[in-house]
Design an enzyme around this catalytic site. Sequence first.
Site, PDB file in Angstrom:
ATOM      1  N   CYS A 156     -10.867  -5.000  -3.524  1.00 24.75           N
ATOM      2  CA  CYS A 156     -11.436  -6.131  -2.799  1.00 24.75           C
ATOM      3  C   CYS A 156     -12.888  -5.852  -2.443  1.00 24.75           C
ATOM      4  O   CYS A 156     -13.236  -4.730  -2.055  1.00 24.75           O
ATOM      5  CB  CYS A 156     -10.633  -6.368  -1.514  1.00 24.75           C
ATOM      6  SG  CYS A 156      -9.109  -7.248  -1.812  1.00 24.75           S
TER       7      CYS A 156
ATOM      8  N   ASN B   3       0.802  -1.221   0.000  1.00 33.70           N
ATOM      9  CA  ASN B   3       0.000   0.000   0.000  1.00 33.70           C
ATOM     10  C   ASN B   3       0.839   1.278   0.000  1.00 33.70           C
ATOM     11  O   ASN B   3       0.282   2.377  -0.037  1.00 33.70           O
ATOM     12  CB  ASN B   3      -1.003  -0.033   1.148  1.00 33.70           C
ATOM     13  CG  ASN B   3      -2.064  -1.109   0.907  1.00 33.70           C
ATOM     14  OD1 ASN B   3      -2.156  -1.649  -0.201  1.00 33.70           O
ATOM     15  ND2 ASN B   3      -2.841  -1.425   1.927  1.00 33.70           N
TER      16      ASN B   3
ATOM     17  N   ASP C 168      -6.920  -4.277   8.050  1.00 29.72           N
ATOM     18  CA  ASP C 168      -6.302  -5.354   7.252  1.00 29.72           C
ATOM     19  C   ASP C 168      -5.713  -6.471   8.123  1.00 29.72           C
ATOM     20  O   ASP C 168      -5.431  -7.553   7.626  1.00 29.72           O
ATOM     21  CB  ASP C 168      -5.222  -4.771   6.343  1.00 29.72           C
ATOM     22  CG  ASP C 168      -5.765  -3.630   5.514  1.00 29.72           C
ATOM     23  OD1 ASP C 168      -6.454  -3.889   4.526  1.00 29.72           O
ATOM     24  OD2 ASP C 168      -5.547  -2.467   5.893  1.00 29.72           O
TER      25      ASP C 168
ATOM     26  N   ARG D  82      -7.837  -0.356  -7.329  1.00 35.75           N
ATOM     27  CA  ARG D  82      -8.423   0.974  -7.153  1.00 35.75           C
ATOM     28  C   ARG D  82      -7.411   2.077  -7.457  1.00 35.75           C
ATOM     29  O   ARG D  82      -7.704   3.261  -7.313  1.00 35.75           O
ATOM     30  CB  ARG D  82      -8.924   1.115  -5.713  1.00 35.75           C
ATOM     31  CG  ARG D  82     -10.192   0.344  -5.459  1.00 35.75           C
ATOM     32  CD  ARG D  82     -10.564   0.337  -4.009  1.00 35.75           C
ATOM     33  NE  ARG D  82     -10.810   1.647  -3.446  1.00 35.75           N
ATOM     34  CZ  ARG D  82     -11.931   2.321  -3.594  1.00 35.75           C
ATOM     35  NH1 ARG D  82     -12.917   1.807  -4.292  1.00 35.75           N
ATOM     36  NH2 ARG D  82     -12.082   3.503  -3.041  1.00 35.75           N
TER      37      ARG D  82
HETATM   38  C1  EPZ Z   1      -6.520   1.470   1.473  1.00 35.35           C
HETATM   39  O1  EPZ Z   1      -7.744   1.388   0.757  1.00 35.35           O
HETATM   40  C2  EPZ Z   1      -5.843   0.141   1.293  1.00 35.35           C
HETATM   41  N1  EPZ Z   1      -5.659  -0.107  -0.135  1.00 35.35           N
HETATM   42  C3  EPZ Z   1      -6.679  -0.957   1.918  1.00 35.35           C
HETATM   43  O2  EPZ Z   1      -5.942  -2.160   1.831  1.00 35.35           O
HETATM   44  C4  EPZ Z   1      -6.920  -0.642   3.387  1.00 35.35           C
HETATM   45  O3  EPZ Z   1      -7.806  -1.585   3.914  1.00 35.35           O
HETATM   46  C5  EPZ Z   1      -7.512   0.754   3.537  1.00 35.35           C
HETATM   47  O4  EPZ Z   1      -6.700   1.735   2.851  1.00 35.35           O
HETATM   48  C6  EPZ Z   1      -7.649   1.174   4.996  1.00 35.35           C
HETATM   49  O5  EPZ Z   1      -6.392   1.111   5.629  1.00 35.35           O
HETATM   50  C7  EPZ Z   1      -4.625   0.433  -0.763  1.00 35.35           C
HETATM   51  O6  EPZ Z   1      -3.820   1.170  -0.188  1.00 35.35           O
HETATM   52  C8  EPZ Z   1      -4.451   0.085  -2.201  1.00 35.35           C
HETATM   53  P1  EPZ Z   1      -9.971   4.108   2.506  1.00 35.35           P
HETATM   54  P2  EPZ Z   1      -8.584   2.712   0.459  1.00 35.35           P
HETATM   55  O7  EPZ Z   1     -10.205   5.160   1.489  1.00 35.35           O
HETATM   56  O8  EPZ Z   1      -7.650   3.849   0.314  1.00 35.35           O
HETATM   57  C9  EPZ Z   1     -14.748   4.783   2.658  1.00 35.35           C
HETATM   58  C10 EPZ Z   1      -5.611  -4.429   1.497  1.00 35.35           C
HETATM   59  O9  EPZ Z   1      -6.142  -5.503   1.882  1.00 35.35           O
HETATM   60  N2  EPZ Z   1     -14.600   5.665   1.490  1.00 35.35           N
HETATM   61  O10 EPZ Z   1      -9.166   4.447   3.691  1.00 35.35           O
HETATM   62  O11 EPZ Z   1      -9.504   2.396  -0.667  1.00 35.35           O
HETATM   63  C11 EPZ Z   1     -14.495   3.329   2.287  1.00 35.35           C
HETATM   64  O12 EPZ Z   1     -15.631   2.745   1.682  1.00 35.35           O
HETATM   65  C12 EPZ Z   1      -6.491  -3.255   1.105  1.00 35.35           C
HETATM   66  O13 EPZ Z   1      -4.388  -4.253   1.364  1.00 35.35           O
HETATM   67  C13 EPZ Z   1     -15.701   6.344   1.019  1.00 35.35           C
HETATM   68  O14 EPZ Z   1     -16.824   6.229   1.557  1.00 35.35           O
HETATM   69  O15 EPZ Z   1      -9.390   2.809   1.813  1.00 35.35           O
HETATM   70  C14 EPZ Z   1     -14.096   2.729   3.593  1.00 35.35           C
HETATM   71  O16 EPZ Z   1     -15.239   2.403   4.326  1.00 35.35           O
HETATM   72  C15 EPZ Z   1      -7.941  -3.551   1.184  1.00 35.35           C
HETATM   73  N3  EPZ Z   1     -15.550   7.142  -0.085  1.00 35.35           N
HETATM   74  C16 EPZ Z   1     -13.353   3.879   4.293  1.00 35.35           C
HETATM   75  O17 EPZ Z   1     -13.751   5.072   3.619  1.00 35.35           O
HETATM   76  C17 EPZ Z   1     -14.353   7.287  -0.709  1.00 35.35           C
HETATM   77  O18 EPZ Z   1     -14.279   8.028  -1.709  1.00 35.35           O
HETATM   78  C18 EPZ Z   1     -11.845   3.788   4.292  1.00 35.35           C
HETATM   79  O19 EPZ Z   1     -11.383   3.564   2.979  1.00 35.35           O
HETATM   80  C19 EPZ Z   1     -13.221   6.604  -0.198  1.00 35.35           C
HETATM   81  C20 EPZ Z   1     -13.382   5.798   0.911  1.00 35.35           C
END
Ligand code: EPZ
Length: 438
Positions: free
Chosen positions: A121, A24, A311, A97
């Site tokens: 995922c 990440n 995670d 993503r």
């Molecule tokens: C990153 O995803 C990681 N992926 C994820 O790792 C990780 O679980 C996550 O951060 C949290 O630490 C990568 O870095 C590629 P978020 P990201 O935006 O950035 C909501 C793994 O297994 N949200 O922090 O997509 C979302 O639905 C993966 O390595 C919105 O509502 O996560 C979630 O509930 C899986 N609208 C929360 O925020 C948006 O526009 C946190 O998501 C963006 C997010």
Amino acid sequence: MADILTVTGGSPLVGDLEVRGAKNLVSKAMVAALLAEGPCVLRNVPEISDVKVVSGLLELHGVKIDSTDNDGELLLDPTNVEQAHVADIDAHAGSSRVPVLLCGPLLHRLGEAFIPDLGGCRIGERPINYHLDVLRQFGADVQKRPEGLRLTAPHGLHGAKVRLPFPSVGATEQVLLTAVRAQGVTELSNAAVEPEIIDLICVLQKMGAIISVETDRVIKIEGVDRLGGYEHTAIPDRIEAGSWACAALATRGDVYVRGAQQQPMMPFLNVFRKVGGAFTIDDEGIRFWHPGGQLRSLVLETDVHPGFMTDWQQPLVVALTQTSGLSIVHERVYENRLGFTEALGEMGAVIQLYRECLGGSPCRFGRANFRHSAVVSGPTPLRGAEITVPDLRGGFSYLIAALAAEGTSKVHGIDLIYRGYERFSDKLDALGATYDVG
Ligand code: EPZ
């Protein structure tokens, strides 16, 4: 390699392995190269399929990518960045993503950006509304088209005062990757401050950016006119390190994880100790083991950093099935990251899901209809089963369950695990696991 692993479980995992750069961070540092006017060198890059996906995406946009003779070193040359076709991006991105993070850099470099519908995922809805809102605040115009989104910046990109509704990792990265070259100052509040984000900030600072991380989740960025290349060694993958630690615990094993570091893993180490696991830390890595006796149940609530990261939740739940009593797990980052427990039930685990916020801290899913809390009763012996990997971390947790279970398990969909776990079958060999491919 076949997409199925037949695992004979019931034996402790014992041995050494190494984790390399964090998935990440690596994917985002690669995207940052799009902003550079010169070549970039990224070290400690793991051989995982997500790196291949991002390489493919960047190559479509004209970035030249080569591996050097040094293991894990990538050379990225963004001198000739160009626009790619949405259909090609879509075909390459697959379940990633990352394309959404290309928007800011491409707007700076080319004045427009196209992105397809995004994957990732299936652990919740995972919308990109925060990303698009942020880009609009910088002055981007977002048009929805049948094939995806087209973004332009008719009046350029300008620094903004941005407040995220939730400290989203991706949206924070979106702000960083856009603000560094925007005109003026950006003040981001309610930012995510995960170690991988701080490492991305280090990359951007090496390139010439001016970014300060302040207290209370505030990040200030002063836009600059140009950014140069970078040389950077990625921080180690704390999710992978924690996953192998959980495998050691669930199988009553003893695993030395070379590359694991204490500081980014502090929340994990606290939980590991509370549940009854043992660890020692040295300059090279961390040794995790099951010290014998009964493991203890606990209350676990996932959170953004510096909390216990989501995670780690899925691999840990398998170890929780072996603790004595009732453990409570409250997933507060994703609304749907407990669905994987159903298959664990088929293997003998006793896990009940709830819509309420169990654990003591209310979260944004509390009033919605999401089964985001779990009660795990243990200890329950696990038995082999035929299971299909649902997502990256859920998949690894199935592997742990299969290794801990008595008898033989057939785990389908193993390819998904290669997205984030480098050479994991070699690592299973090093730990003495018994399995067959196919
Ligand atoms: C990153 O995803 C990681 N992926 C994820 O790792 C990780 O679980 C996550 O951060 C949290 O630490 C990568 O870095 C590629 P978020 P990201 O935006 O950035 C909501 C793994 O297994 N949200 O922090 O997509 C979302 O639905 C993966 O390595 C919105 O509502 O996560 C979630 O509930 C899986 N609208 C929360 O925020 C948006 O526009 C946190 O998501 C963006 C997010």
